[in-house]
Scaffold this active site. Structure first.
Site, mmCIF file in Angstrom:
data_model
loop_
_atom_site.group_PDB
_atom_site.id
_atom_site.type_symbol
_atom_site.label_atom_id
_atom_site.label_comp_id
_atom_site.label_asym_id
_atom_site.label_seq_id
_atom_site.Cartn_x
_atom_site.Cartn_y
_atom_site.Cartn_z
ATOM 1 N N ASP A 82 36.141 47.812 50.315
ATOM 2 C CA ASP A 82 36.036 46.611 49.475
ATOM 3 C C ASP A 82 36.928 46.772 48.224
ATOM 4 O OD1 ASP A 82 34.897 44.178 48.726
ATOM 5 O OD2 ASP A 82 33.164 45.101 47.765
ATOM 6 N N HIS A 83 37.568 45.714 47.807
ATOM 7 C CA HIS A 83 38.320 45.668 46.532
ATOM 8 C C HIS A 83 39.168 46.906 46.251
ATOM 9 C CE1 HIS A 83 36.961 41.955 44.816
ATOM 10 N NE2 HIS A 83 35.730 42.242 45.172
ATOM 11 N N HIS A 180 31.039 38.732 40.300
ATOM 12 C CA HIS A 180 30.342 39.970 40.691
ATOM 13 C C HIS A 180 29.296 40.345 39.643
ATOM 14 C CE1 HIS A 180 34.333 40.579 42.763
ATOM 15 N NE2 HIS A 180 33.491 40.770 43.750
ATOM 16 N N GLY A 181 28.194 40.898 40.083
ATOM 17 C CA GLY A 181 27.190 41.405 39.138
ATOM 18 C C GLY A 181 26.098 40.384 38.865
ATOM 19 N N GLY A 209 30.576 38.098 45.277
ATOM 20 C CA GLY A 209 29.612 37.831 44.198
ATOM 21 C C GLY A 209 28.431 36.999 44.641
ATOM 22 N N ALA A 210 27.923 37.265 45.844
ATOM 23 C CA ALA A 210 26.835 36.411 46.368
ATOM 24 C C ALA A 210 25.471 36.777 45.798
ATOM 25 C CB ALA A 210 26.807 36.472 47.891
ATOM 26 N N SER A 211 25.333 37.949 45.169
ATOM 27 C CA SER A 211 24.036 38.285 44.559
ATOM 28 C C SER A 211 23.711 37.261 43.493
ATOM 29 C CB SER A 211 24.096 39.663 43.886
ATOM 30 O OG SER A 211 24.214 40.669 44.845
ATOM 31 N N ASN A 230 29.386 38.584 50.664
ATOM 32 C CA ASN A 230 29.317 39.938 50.103
ATOM 33 C C ASN A 230 28.132 40.104 49.155
ATOM 34 O OD1 ASN A 230 31.781 40.226 51.326
ATOM 35 N ND2 ASN A 230 32.869 40.902 49.500
ATOM 36 N N ALA A 232 26.150 43.069 46.808
ATOM 37 C CA ALA A 232 26.077 44.437 46.272
ATOM 38 C C ALA A 232 24.923 44.551 45.271
ATOM 39 C CB ALA A 232 27.396 44.821 45.620
HETATM 40 P P1 13P Z 1 27.653 41.120 43.939
HETATM 41 O O1 13P Z 1 27.516 42.460 43.291
HETATM 42 O O2 13P Z 1 27.601 40.025 42.957
HETATM 43 O O3 13P Z 1 26.689 40.943 45.061
HETATM 44 O O4 13P Z 1 29.109 41.049 44.571
HETATM 45 C C1 13P Z 1 29.377 41.761 45.735
HETATM 46 C C2 13P Z 1 30.802 41.627 46.145
HETATM 47 O O5 13P Z 1 31.396 40.588 46.059
HETATM 48 C C3 13P Z 1 31.444 42.813 46.685
HETATM 49 O O6 13P Z 1 32.814 42.665 46.804
#
Ligand code: 13P
Length: 284
Positions: A82-83, A180-181, A209-211, A230, A232
């Site tokens: 990832d990234h 993200h976050g 950034g789906a969290s 995604n 995280a």
């Molecule tokens: P989050 O930490 O917001 O879920 O983002 C995850 C992400 O996009 C990983 O690349």
């Protein structure tokens, strides 16, 4: 089965209008938690690791663990980097056995992003490894990548079309208002932009950034063309909270097998919920 590239799983998701969840994992327990749930729900799944996780755990260990999961469970499992903005790390992960990578040159100017992404696609496709790239700029923090909200850039649909045609990437990460976050306020997703990108571009689209994004918004994003979601932060937080709670109740504990079990269970609850939102059950 062995671990697979994300190409077939995402093209099936695109055809049948669901999304494959990509869960960022950090160690054995987080990988096991994700794979156990994916297997129970018969969902294809992407195990995502950032370059920070590769440096923490080792690409060889991560590949070996993912391969054990793929052998044990009869579902499509991919291991994704990832990234990654460092082409050398990316090439090493591919050589170590990763099946999917994200080259993130989104901080570079457009021409440079094109050049770097094309180089990576040329290399990765020789190994049948799928490539995701980002156009626009998703804000927020992940590893060392920390982008202020005010610096985020939404994906321009026509530039996306040009980018996909010129780079031959397999999937495109779009910036449509997520970050993200942890969100300070509920994110507002630009669905019209997403629909436009999806009408122009033929590769599967990825939501970063789906969290913290409400389930209804993720479902709508999937209807508008998102094929990979995604997650995280929403896995890390309950995992850590369960460990903190365990030590509050058992201050003298020291056995990782005791404090990691409730952490893994807490993570698994989120994985169940996210697989349901992605509607990826019984697709494996
Ligand atoms: P989050 O930490 O917001 O879920 O983002 C995850 C992400 O996009 C990983 O690349």
């Amino acid at each position: 089965m062995d671990i697979v590239s994300t190409k077939e799983m995402l093209s099936d998701a695109k055809k049948r209008r669901y999304a494959v969840p990509a869960f960022n994992i950090h160690n054995l327990e987080t990988m096991q938690g994700v794979l156990e749930v994916a297997n129970e729900l018969k969902s294809p799944v992407i195990i995502a690791t950032t370059p920070g996780t590769v440096s923490y755990a080792g690409a060889d260990y991560l590949v070996a663990m993912a391969k054990v999961g793929a052998k044990r469970y009869n579902i499509p499992i991919s291991l994704h980097l990832d990234h990654c903005s460092d082409v050398d790390i990316l090439k090493k992960c591919i050589e170590a056995g990763y099946k999917s990578v994200m080259i993130d040159a989104s901080l570079k100017d457009y021409e440079e992003n094109l050049l770097i992404t094309r180089e990576v696609v040329g290399f990765a496709h020789n190994y049948s490894v799928s490539v995701e790239a980002e156009l626009g700029l998703v804000s927020g923090q992940e590893d060392e990548r920390d982008i202020k909200e005010s610096d985020s850039v939404l994906t321009d649909p026509y530039t996306a079309l040009d980018f996909v045609e010129k780079t031959k990437i397999d999937s495109l990460a779009v910036a449509i208002g997520t970050s993200h976050g942890v969100y300070k306020a509920e994110p507002k997703l630009d669905f019209e932009r997403l629909k436009k990108i999806n009408s122009l571009v033929n590769v599967p689209l990825v939501l970063h950034g789906a969290s913290g994004v409400p389930a209804e918004s993720v479902i709508k994003a999937i209807e508008c063309g998102i094929c990979k979601v995604n997650i995280a932060t929403e896995l890390k937080m309950p995992f850590a909270d369960a460990i903190k709670e365990f030590f509050e109740k058992n201050p003298n504990a020291s056995d990782p097998r005791h404090y990691l079990i409730p952490a893994k269970e807490a993570l698994k609850k989120v994985v169940i919920e996210k697989i349901r939102v992605c509607n990826s059950m019984n697709r494996g």
